[in-house]
Design a protein around this motif. Structure first.
Motif, short mmCIF file in Angstrom:
data_model
loop_
_atom_site.label_atom_id
_atom_site.label_comp_id
_atom_site.label_asym_id
_atom_site.label_seq_id
_atom_site.Cartn_x
_atom_site.Cartn_y
_atom_site.Cartn_z
N PRO A 91 0.79 -1.24 0.00
CA PRO A 91 0.00 0.00 0.00
C PRO A 91 0.81 1.29 0.00
N HIS A 92 1.99 1.29 0.62
CA HIS A 92 2.75 2.53 0.73
C HIS A 92 3.88 2.66 -0.29
N VAL A 93 3.92 1.75 -1.28
CA VAL A 93 4.94 1.79 -2.33
C VAL A 93 4.23 1.77 -3.68
N ASP A 94 4.75 2.55 -4.62
CA ASP A 94 4.18 2.59 -5.96
C ASP A 94 4.62 1.35 -6.73
N THR A 95 3.77 0.33 -6.74
CA THR A 95 4.09 -0.92 -7.45
C THR A 95 3.33 -1.03 -8.76
N GLY A 96 2.65 0.04 -9.18
CA GLY A 96 1.79 0.00 -10.36
C GLY A 96 2.54 0.06 -11.67
N ASP A 97 1.80 -0.15 -12.73
CA ASP A 97 2.33 -0.15 -14.09
C ASP A 97 1.84 1.08 -14.84
N PHE A 98 2.44 1.31 -16.01
CA PHE A 98 2.00 2.36 -16.90
C PHE A 98 0.80 1.85 -17.70
N VAL A 99 -0.16 2.73 -17.97
CA VAL A 99 -1.34 2.35 -18.75
C VAL A 99 -1.53 3.36 -19.87
N VAL A 100 -1.61 2.86 -21.11
CA VAL A 100 -1.88 3.68 -22.28
C VAL A 100 -3.29 3.31 -22.75
N VAL A 101 -4.17 4.31 -22.79
CA VAL A 101 -5.56 4.07 -23.21
C VAL A 101 -5.76 4.71 -24.58
N VAL A 102 -6.25 3.93 -25.53
CA VAL A 102 -6.57 4.44 -26.86
C VAL A 102 -8.08 4.35 -27.09
N ASN A 103 -8.56 5.10 -28.03
CA ASN A 103 -9.99 5.16 -28.38
C ASN A 103 -10.84 5.63 -27.21
N ALA A 104 -10.37 6.62 -26.47
CA ALA A 104 -11.12 7.13 -25.32
C ALA A 104 -12.40 7.82 -25.75
N GLU A 105 -12.46 8.28 -26.98
CA GLU A 105 -13.67 8.94 -27.46
C GLU A 105 -14.81 7.95 -27.72
N ARG A 106 -14.51 6.66 -27.70
CA ARG A 106 -15.53 5.64 -27.99
C ARG A 106 -16.01 4.92 -26.73
N VAL A 107 -15.70 5.47 -25.56
CA VAL A 107 -16.18 4.88 -24.31
C VAL A 107 -17.68 5.14 -24.20
#
Length: 143
Positions: free
Chosen positions: A46-62
């Protein structure tokens, strides 16, 4: 038996590519927030940034369910008297389609220094093109 605590130096960051076409806004945002925080990894701390990078494409089609497309309103305030501004979902989708998903994910992140650092690993693009080919993002299927 000792508890495992991830160290910032030992965290391996991956790049994930998420296609938002046809996905429901809230369900997509919660899954992206999970990956940004690192909760999809067994070494989550919880207190360490263990996350990944996220690239989202086609956000206009949500997509949104129900009548949210007509009824949803985004507010912002300048901090001055009478400074409350409203923007409808439809207008926001025309002007800044990436901001809709950005605000949804931001609402699901912790409002701390760590949460802000994790949120910076999110890259959102309206179309299908993105400038992160060199990082070789792997396709991530949202449940």
């Amino acid at each position: 038996m000792k508890s495992y605590m991830a160290r910032p130096q030992s965290v391996e960051r991956n790049w994930h590519l998420v296609d938002a076409e046809g996905k429901t806004l809230g369900r997509l945002a919660s899954e992206i927030a999970r990956v940004l925080r690192g909760k999809n990894k067994p070494q989550y701390t919880p207190h360490v940034d263990t996350g990944d990078f996220v690239v989202v494409v086609n956000a206009e089609r949500v997509v949104v369910t129900g009548r949210k497309a007509e009824q949803k309103v985004y507010w912002r305030h300048s901090g001055r008297p009478g400074g409350l501004k409203e923007t409808s979902y439809e207008v926001m989708m025309e002007r800044k389609p990436t901001e809709i998903l950005r605000k949804a994910v931001w609402g699901m992140m912790p409002k701390t220094r760590l949460g802000r650092a994790q949120f910076k690993k999110l890259k959102i693009y309206a179309g299908s093109e993105h400038p992160h080919q060199a990082q070789n993002p792997q396709p991530y299927e949202v449940r």
